[in-house]
Every structure is written in structure tokens, then in C-alpha cells.
Design a protein around this motif. Structure first.
Motif, PDB file in Angstrom:
ATOM      1  N   LEU A 245       0.664  -0.978  -0.030  1.00  0.00           N
ATOM      2  CA  LEU A 245       0.110  -0.163   0.031  1.00  0.00           C
ATOM      3  C   LEU A 245       0.927   1.225   0.061  1.00  0.00           C
ATOM      4  N   ALA A 246       2.186   0.902  -0.199  1.00  0.00           N
ATOM      5  CA  ALA A 246       3.088   2.328  -0.179  1.00  0.00           C
ATOM      6  C   ALA A 246       2.749   3.460  -1.253  1.00  0.00           C
ATOM      7  N   PHE A 247       2.216   2.862  -2.330  1.00  0.00           N
ATOM      8  CA  PHE A 247       1.589   3.949  -3.502  1.00  0.00           C
ATOM      9  C   PHE A 247       0.400   4.871  -3.049  1.00  0.00           C
ATOM     10  N   LEU A 248      -0.141   4.605  -1.843  1.00  0.00           N
ATOM     11  CA  LEU A 248      -1.044   5.417  -1.512  1.00  0.00           C
ATOM     12  C   LEU A 248      -0.751   6.795  -0.695  1.00  0.00           C
ATOM     13  N   LYS A 249       0.795   6.508  -0.401  1.00  0.00           N
ATOM     14  CA  LYS A 249       1.274   7.971   0.062  1.00  0.00           C
ATOM     15  C   LYS A 249       1.416   8.900  -1.065  1.00  0.00           C
ATOM     16  N   TYR A 250       1.407   8.791  -2.238  1.00  0.00           N
ATOM     17  CA  TYR A 250       1.503   9.765  -3.439  1.00  0.00           C
ATOM     18  C   TYR A 250       0.402  10.060  -4.100  1.00  0.00           C
ATOM     19  N   PRO A 251       0.593  11.275  -4.858  1.00  0.00           N
ATOM     20  CA  PRO A 251      -0.517  11.799  -5.421  1.00  0.00           C
ATOM     21  C   PRO A 251      -1.527  10.880  -6.233  1.00  0.00           C
ATOM     22  N   LYS A 252      -2.745  11.024  -6.446  1.00  0.00           N
ATOM     23  CA  LYS A 252      -3.589  10.215  -7.189  1.00  0.00           C
ATOM     24  C   LYS A 252      -3.080   9.860  -8.624  1.00  0.00           C
ATOM     25  N   GLU A 253      -2.677  11.009  -9.154  1.00  0.00           N
ATOM     26  CA  GLU A 253      -2.145  10.859 -10.459  1.00  0.00           C
ATOM     27  C   GLU A 253      -1.129   9.745 -10.651  1.00  0.00           C
ATOM     28  N   LEU A 254      -0.258   9.786  -9.595  1.00  0.00           N
ATOM     29  CA  LEU A 254       0.971   8.711  -9.814  1.00  0.00           C
ATOM     30  C   LEU A 254       0.594   7.416  -9.171  1.00  0.00           C
ATOM     31  N   ARG A 255      -0.311   6.990  -8.571  1.00  0.00           N
ATOM     32  CA  ARG A 255      -0.938   5.757  -8.182  1.00  0.00           C
ATOM     33  C   ARG A 255      -1.036   4.566  -9.002  1.00  0.00           C
ATOM     34  N   PRO A 256      -1.532   4.706  -9.971  1.00  0.00           N
ATOM     35  CA  PRO A 256      -1.519   3.716 -11.174  1.00  0.00           C
ATOM     36  C   PRO A 256      -0.113   3.277 -11.427  1.00  0.00           C
ATOM     37  N   LEU A 257       0.828   4.251 -11.894  1.00  0.00           N
ATOM     38  CA  LEU A 257       2.017   3.808 -12.138  1.00  0.00           C
ATOM     39  C   LEU A 257       2.839   3.316 -11.049  1.00  0.00           C
ATOM     40  N   PHE A 258       2.828   3.866  -9.594  1.00  0.00           N
ATOM     41  CA  PHE A 258       3.448   3.184  -8.502  1.00  0.00           C
ATOM     42  C   PHE A 258       2.954   1.829  -8.080  1.00  0.00           C
ATOM     43  N   SER A 259       1.861   1.635  -8.076  1.00  0.00           N
ATOM     44  CA  SER A 259       1.337   0.613  -7.795  1.00  0.00           C
ATOM     45  C   SER A 259       1.524  -0.879  -8.212  1.00  0.00           C
ATOM     46  N   SER A 260       2.328  -0.792  -9.453  1.00  0.00           N
ATOM     47  CA  SER A 260       2.742  -2.022  -9.944  1.00  0.00           C
ATOM     48  C   SER A 260       3.776  -1.801 -10.846  1.00  0.00           C
ATOM     49  N   THR A 261       4.516  -2.797 -11.382  1.00  0.00           N
ATOM     50  CA  THR A 261       5.633  -3.153 -12.341  1.00  0.00           C
ATOM     51  C   THR A 261       5.363  -3.102 -13.808  1.00  0.00           C
ATOM     52  N   ASN A 262       4.086  -2.640 -14.070  1.00  0.00           N
ATOM     53  CA  ASN A 262       3.465  -2.620 -15.393  1.00  0.00           C
ATOM     54  C   ASN A 262       4.383  -1.787 -16.354  1.00  0.00           C
ATOM     55  N   LEU A 263       5.123  -0.926 -15.757  1.00  0.00           N
ATOM     56  CA  LEU A 263       6.037  -0.104 -16.653  1.00  0.00           C
ATOM     57  C   LEU A 263       7.107  -0.981 -17.271  1.00  0.00           C
ATOM     58  N   ALA A 264       7.934  -1.865 -16.231  1.00  0.00           N
ATOM     59  CA  ALA A 264       8.742  -2.386 -16.765  1.00  0.00           C
ATOM     60  C   ALA A 264       8.417  -3.912 -17.546  1.00  0.00           C
ATOM     61  N   GLU A 265       7.074  -4.254 -17.004  1.00  0.00           N
ATOM     62  CA  GLU A 265       6.733  -5.545 -17.886  1.00  0.00           C
ATOM     63  C   GLU A 265       6.325  -4.995 -19.217  1.00  0.00           C
ATOM     64  N   GLY A 266       5.756  -3.635 -19.603  1.00  0.00           N
ATOM     65  CA  GLY A 266       5.634  -3.183 -20.930  1.00  0.00           C
ATOM     66  C   GLY A 266       6.631  -3.434 -21.759  1.00  0.00           C
ATOM     67  N   LEU A 267       8.086  -3.177 -21.262  1.00  0.00           N
ATOM     68  CA  LEU A 267       9.359  -3.493 -21.855  1.00  0.00           C
ATOM     69  C   LEU A 267       9.707  -4.684 -21.978  1.00  0.00           C
ATOM     70  N   ASN A 268       9.109  -5.610 -21.064  1.00  0.00           N
ATOM     71  CA  ASN A 268       9.385  -6.967 -20.990  1.00  0.00           C
ATOM     72  C   ASN A 268       8.671  -7.642 -22.284  1.00  0.00           C
ATOM     73  N   ARG A 269       7.413  -7.032 -22.483  1.00  0.00           N
ATOM     74  CA  ARG A 269       6.840  -7.622 -23.604  1.00  0.00           C
ATOM     75  C   ARG A 269       7.290  -7.295 -24.818  1.00  0.00           C
ATOM     76  N   LYS A 270       7.980  -6.308 -25.206  1.00  0.00           N
ATOM     77  CA  LYS A 270       8.803  -5.985 -26.223  1.00  0.00           C
ATOM     78  C   LYS A 270       9.945  -6.852 -26.380  1.00  0.00           C
ATOM     79  N   ILE A 271      10.599  -7.287 -25.133  1.00  0.00           N
ATOM     80  CA  ILE A 271      11.704  -8.278 -25.384  1.00  0.00           C
ATOM     81  C   ILE A 271      11.107  -9.559 -25.876  1.00  0.00           C
ATOM     82  N   GLU A 272      10.001  -9.793 -25.297  1.00  0.00           N
ATOM     83  CA  GLU A 272       9.311 -11.065 -25.796  1.00  0.00           C
ATOM     84  C   GLU A 272       9.148 -11.219 -27.525  1.00  0.00           C
TER      85      GLU A 272
END
Length: 398
Positions: free
Chosen positions: A312-339
Motif C-alpha cells: 500500500l506504499a503507493f497510497l502515500k503519493y498523489p492520485k495521478e501517480l498511484r496507477p504507475l507506482f502500484s505495479s511493475t506494469n511499466l517494466a513489464e511493458g518493456l518485457n513484452r517488447k523483449i518477448e
């Protein structure tokens, strides 16, 4: 029909003359023949018109200038499709990526070279090597250049890949350790793409984090990664003032795996509400209430309860950033390109150079494309990130 066959024969005869080239000569040859092909179609559709030789134009792609003989006709106002409007001489830089695109789509560098030779296209090996080396060097520079000392966030994720090695030409398992960052101004960065042989390991994650520290990274607000064994203790040791956020997407996947269907639905629905909590304290209280609704004897429930603050650490941050900070989706997006790059090679990379070439392409595509400028949502709340950063590190020596 006879005219079409004649054009094809002449086109193939011209191809046979090429043994070597320089880029300007290649593009002069290419666009001249594109114009001839377009004119052949035009004359077929306009039988009353006739070919009328060529006129000279100078064209430019990026910093590369070259002359072109432009096919023309006698009666109709014919204009080859590739010419820019009016008297402009600049062509889209996409044309410059012709050889590069061919390389990227091939199973390996060697197969691309053979294919180009077999169809007699005017590319020599030296030019292909220059194209490849540009992206290999780009990745090397990316993995070794100095980093900002202060970042808002880093995102860590491991990606298992397969790669052929020279010794015996066998295919072995490797792991690429992906490290991405977000600056205090909202700019996304690729901090490094490091590859080590074998499965994902705590030892190799330690090497990656040491490299980031050696390159200048010091202070971070939040580190986001999955619950890989030992990774939390490592990131906490390297960045003791940072919040540790475990990926909530992985949390939901594990909940589906370990909970009954009814309990999973309860968990999923409640957790969606928790993600919209006003603040961290409220989210923590609701999360504890949710865990009480689940079977207390389950190992999964106990494990999550012990890590609730890190989910729940992402809840300490502005709501605009919560979707980004709550998961590794940003890194997994690059992993999909590697795949995708791995599949394009036939299921494994054919050499270290081949892998690094494709990684360099992916990195440059992102950093000079979609990630070139900060997302407007992140840019608008950059001042809030700065305030959070100053509040947490105000006592540190600069």
C-alpha cells in the motif's frame, strides 16, 4: 503486359550490377526505380500518355543528401508518390530505416545478411555492421552512463530469455534485469538492461543495484518491484529512506491462485476500493479489515498480512501517480517488447550481439519516442513530488 515484363527485366538487370555501395548511391538508385515503377503503373492506366525521360532533383533524408533522376511523362501531370509536396526536398526519415527494419525483422543478423545478398540488394556487410554497431553501442552507453542522483521512483523486474552461445551452439537460459526510473520532473528513463546467465537470482539483483549506485543513483522516494525472494531486503539496504512497493497486479494474480472463487471476488472488489482510498492510513485500515474476511489459516493470507505496508506504499503519493507506482506494469511493458523480439528471432537470441542490437533498438524507440517528453499528468504534479522529496531528504547533505 509486355511493357510490364520489359520493366521487370530491366529492373533485375540493374540489380545485378550492384556489388558495393555508399548510402547516397543506394538512395539515388532506389528512388529512381521507385519512380520508374510508379510511371509504369501510370502509363498502363493512361495509354495515351508516354514516358519522357527524367529530370534531376536533389532530395534529403535527415542529414543525408542525394541526387535522384525523377521519371516524367509527356502529356499527363505525373508525380511519383514519394516526392514531398511543392519544391520541398526533405523526405520522411522512415526511408532511412529500410535496412534497419529488415535487420530487426530477420531471425538473426546473419540471416538478414544472407537474405540481402541473395536478392542482390545493394547493401554490403560493412554497412550492416555499422547499423548494428550503432544500437549495440547505444545499449552499452545506456548501461554505463552517469545517472541522476535523485529520482522519484525506480521500477525493477526480471525477464527470462533464451540465447544461443558460441560454445557448442547450445541454447541457454539468461535473465535480463530491467531497471526503469521516473525523474522528479516526471520523465521516464531506462536505467539499465543487464543480462546474466541463469535464472533470476538475489545475487544478480545485488550486482544490478550496485551498478546503479556506482553510476550515481542515491536518493529515491519509492522502489517498485515484485515479491521476488530477497529483493525487498536488498532494495531496503541500498535505499533505506525509500518506500518499498510490491506489485499489486502480482498480488491479485496470486489471490486468484490461492483463494476460492468467492473469496477471490471479495478480495478483488475490496482491493479496488482500497486503491481509491483518501490516504495511506485509511487504505491500511481497510486492507486489514479485508484480510479479516479471509480464511486466517491460509499461508497466502498470512504472507500478505506481513507485507501489507509494502502493498500500500503507493497510497502515500498523489492520485495521478498511484496507477504507475502500484505495479511493475511499466517494466513489464518493456518485457513484452523483449518477448516480441525473442519470437522474431525464432524463440531465442542467436548471439549476445544480436540480443544487444535488439535491446538497443527497443531502448532508443522508447527514449526518443513515447518517453521523449514527460507525460503531462506527471509534469503537472512535479511540484508535489519535489515537496515530498524535500520533506523526506531535507536533513541530508547535498
Amino acid at each position: 503486359m509486355k511493357q510490364d515484363n520489359l520493366f521487370t527485366e530491366k529492373f533485375l538487370e540493374e540489380l545485378q550490377k550492384w556489388e558495393d555501395f555508399v548510402p547516397q548511391e543506394f538512395f539515388s538508385w532506389l528512388f529512381k526505380n521507385l519512380g520508374l515503377a510508379h510511371r509504369a503503373i501510370h502509363l498502363k492506366n493512361h495509354p495515351h500518355d508516354k514516358g519522357n525521360g527524367f529530370y534531376q532533383r536533389n532530395l534529403q533524408i535527415g542529414g543525408l543528401s542525394f541526387p535522384v533522376e525523377i521519371a516524367r511523362t509527356r502529356y499527363e501531370k505525373f508525380r511519383p508518390f514519394f516526392l514531398p509536396p511543392g519544391h520541398t526536398r526533405y523526405l520522411p526519415e522512415d526511408y532511412l530505416n529500410l535496412a534497419f527494419s529488415f535487420l530487426l525483422g530477420a531471425r538473426s543478423i546473419q540471416s538478414a545478411s544472407r537474405a540481402l545478398q541473395n536478392i542482390d540488394l545493394p547493401f554490403n556487410q560493412d554497412y550492416l555492421d555499422e547499423v548494428i554497431e550503432e544500437f549495440v553501442t547505444y545499449l552499452e552507453t545506456l548501461n554505463s552512463s552517469p545517472l541522476p542522483s535523485d529520482l522519484a521512483a525506480i521500477f525493477l523486474d526480471g525477464k527470462s530469455i533464451r540465447q544461443k552461445v558460441k560454445e557448442g551452439k547450445e541454447v541457454r537460459e539468461y535473465t535480463t534485469y530491467v531497471a526503469l526510473g521516473l525523474t522528479l520532473e516526471g520523465q521516464k528513463l531506462i536505467l539499465g538492461l543487464y543480462t546474466f546467465e541463469g535464472q533470476e537470482s538475489q545475487e544478480n539483483w545485488k550486482k544490478v543495484l550496485e551498478k546503479l549506485i556506482q553510476r550515481g543513483l542515491r536518493r529515491i522516494l519509492i522502489v517498485v518491484h515484485d515479491d521476488f525472494p530477497g529483493l525487498s531486503s536488498l532494495t531496503e539496504a541500498f535505499f533505506p529512506r525509500a518506500d518499498i512497493q510490491l506489485c499489486t497486479v502480482h498480488l491479485l494474480r496470486n489471490a486468484r491462485k490461492h483463494l476460492s472463487r468467492e473469496h477471490y471476488r471479495t478480495f478483488r472488489d475490496y482491493f479496488q476500493s482500497i486503491k481509491n482510498s483518501l490516504n495511506y492510513e485509511e487504505g491500511l485500515r481497510l486492507f486489514e479489515a479485508l484480510l479479516e474476511k479471509l480464511p486466517q489459516g491460509l499461508r497466502f493470507v498470512k504472507r500478505v498480512a506481513n507485507r501489507k505496508e509494502r502493498y500500500l506504499a503507493f497510497l502515500k503519493y498523489p492520485k495521478e501517480l498511484r496507477p504507475l507506482f502500484s505495479s511493475t506494469n511499466l517494466a513489464e511493458g518493456l518485457n513484452r517488447k523483449i518477448e516480441e523480439a525473442e519470437r522474431a528471432c525464432g524463440g531465442y537470441f542467436h548471439s549476445e550481439r544480436d540480443r544487444n542490437f535488439r535491446y538497443g533498438v527497443l531502448a532508443k524507440e522508447l527514449l526518443e519516442g513515447r518517453w521523449r517528453r514527460p507525460n503531462w499528468k506527471y509534469r503537472e504534479i512535479a511540484h508535489l513530488l519535489r515537496c515530498l522529496f524535500e520533506e523526506r531528504f531535507s536533513k541530508d547533505d547535498h
